[in-house]
Design an enzyme around this catalytic site. Structure first.
Site, PDB file in Angstrom:
ATOM      1  CB  SER A 142      38.652  55.134 -23.551  1.00 32.52           C
ATOM      2  OG  SER A 142      37.862  53.838 -23.423  1.00 32.52           O
ATOM      3  CE  LYS A 175      37.614  51.955 -26.253  1.00 32.92           C
ATOM      4  NZ  LYS A 175      36.387  52.128 -25.400  1.00 32.92           N
ATOM      5  CB  SER A 191      36.029  51.686 -22.002  1.00 31.09           C
ATOM      6  OG  SER A 191      35.338  52.407 -23.057  1.00 31.09           O
TER       7      SER A 191
END
Length: 435
Positions: free
Chosen positions: A113, A52, A49
């Site tokens: 997230s 992102k 993640s």
């Protein structure tokens, strides 16, 4: 690509002092991008993640250009709806017929997230996640990143899309980057869009508060000061965890006028196993070292004059010399006690001086005549993440005074004087040759 200068001893000391237990790691000064420590910094590893951060960058970029607005509303597509319902992944469930603002989707992505919300933002910006993935890879190239590949906007393994992953990517693909590339992305994000830290530093927030859909979003960055592994000055940036990538974290913290960026990928504990705590423990090691063993120093003051180059010769001017000095100071984070290890390096502008190193009048006070940077007195190497970062330790050298152009009569008389001077010099040489 990274940009090199000559280095001091600070990184050597860091490498000796730190033993980061991760497959890859890097520690950099967030203002200049100067690398203070690295371990396998160019190894291509999973990022989960931490992906992102690129989605955040592209959203801020789209908003800046007026392509997207914070209050713009979005209704989930089929893939966004289905992904958002999977609570085994980090998500805020979205209603298929619901309307969500870009702002609340962004907060869900940055704080919690949320993967469905992230894909939603990709669709808002590019129409589809497939188009967005192309934008991600193109932007990485424009930012000067190397050793990276984006296959989706969220950082999930493509298998989690259950066949709905972006076109042109494999069913088992996952995003990869090197620690250097991750740090470079973080560097661009927080320097170009510092407001991201206002959201990234929120420890907890309720999504859709006051409705039947409300969900408490606790920030996955447990090093935020109010959370379990709280660290003074920590205000970002992004965690990441998948089976492929392991436990990853890009952190940033600021204290006493200094800010650092850290990256750990596949962090492990003392027994060699990965867990949530290990990525924060390894990050803490680097930040503790950075705050305790570096200082931000003025290496070169404003209006500094290089010894032996305090003036530059001038032709066709009322004066035959012009004083030069630096337009501004050079400040840099260095290892403690190393402020005397650096030397100035002056480069005159080849377009401003002739082959004999002379400037041509008229010259105005403040005219740029060259640049000055610094290099250590030893010959070791330091790297900067970006060209922009390296430029922060390079300043303009300018004229400190006006030099007017001499009028035609003065120039003519000088020419006559030079002519007879050359004639007399020739005669003297000839006469000397007789004896």
């Amino acid at each position: 690509m990274f940009f090199s200068l000559f280095a001091g001893l600070d990184r050597v000391k860091a490498e000796a002092a730190l033993n980061i237990n991760a497959d890859g790691a890097i520690l950099v000064d967030a203002e200049s991008g100067k690398v203070l420590y690295e371990k396998n910094a160019d190894a291509v590893l999973g990022i989960a993640s931490m992906t992102k951060m690129m989605t955040e960058y592209l959203l801020h970029d789209a908003i800046k250009r007026g392509k997207v607005k914070w209050d713009q509303e979005y209704t989930p597509s089929e893939v966004v709806y289905k992904i958002s319902q999977n609570r085994s992944l980090s998500n805020v469930p979205l209603r298929q017929d619901g309307k969500y603002s870009v702002r609340e989707l962004y907060e869900a992505m940055v704080i919690y997230s949320a993967n469905g919300a992230t894909i939603a933002i990709a669709e808002v910006i590019a129409g589809s996640e497939t188009n967005f993935v192309k934008m991600m890879n193109d932007k990485g190239k424009k930012l000067g990143l190397t050793d990276y590949k984006f296959v989706n906007s969220s950082g999930l393994n493509n298998r989690d899309y259950q066949g709905m992953h972006p076109q042109g990517t494999g069913a088992e693909d996952e995003n990869v980057m090197s620690p250097r590339a991750v740090a470079s992305l973080a560097f661009h994000l927080i320097n170009e869009y510092p407001d991201v830290l206002k959201t990234a530093s929120v420890p907890t927030k309720t999504f859709r508060e006051g409705t039947s859909d409300q969900i408490k979003m606790d920030n996955w960055n447990w090093m935020l000061p109010k959370l379990v592994y709280g660290y003074e000055g920590m205000d970002g940036l992004k965690t990441g965890t998948t089976d492929f990538a392991g436990y990853c974290f890009t952190g940033t913290a600021s204290r006493d006028g200094k800010r650092f960026i850290t990256v750990v990928q596949n962090a492990k504990n003392a027994s060699g196993k990965g867990d949530y705590k290990s990525r924060f423990d390894e990050t803490r090691k680097m930040l503790d070292y950075a705050f305790s063993n570096t200082s931000k120093e003025e290496i070169v003051p404003k209006h500094y004059q290089v010894k032996g180059y305090k003036t530059v010769p001038v032709i066709k001017g009322k004066a035959d010399q012009v004083k030069i000095y630096t337009k501004s100071a050079i400040n840099m984070v260095i290892g403690s006690g190393e402020e005397n290890n650096y030397k100035p390096v002056l480069t005159l502008d080849k377009n401003k001086v002739n082959k004999n190193g002379k400037l041509t009048a008229p010259i105005k006070k403040g005219d740029k005549v060259g640049t000055l940077t610094i290099a250590p007195k030893n010959d070791e190497k330091v790297s900067f993440l970006t060209k922009e970062g390296k430029q922060k330790v390079t300043v303009d050298v300018i004229a400190a005074q006006d030099v007017e152009k001499a009028n035609w009569f003065v120039l003519m008389m000088r020419g006559i004087g030079n002519f007879f001077g050359d004639v007399w010099s020739g005669i003297s040489s000839t006469v000397k040759g007789w004896f």
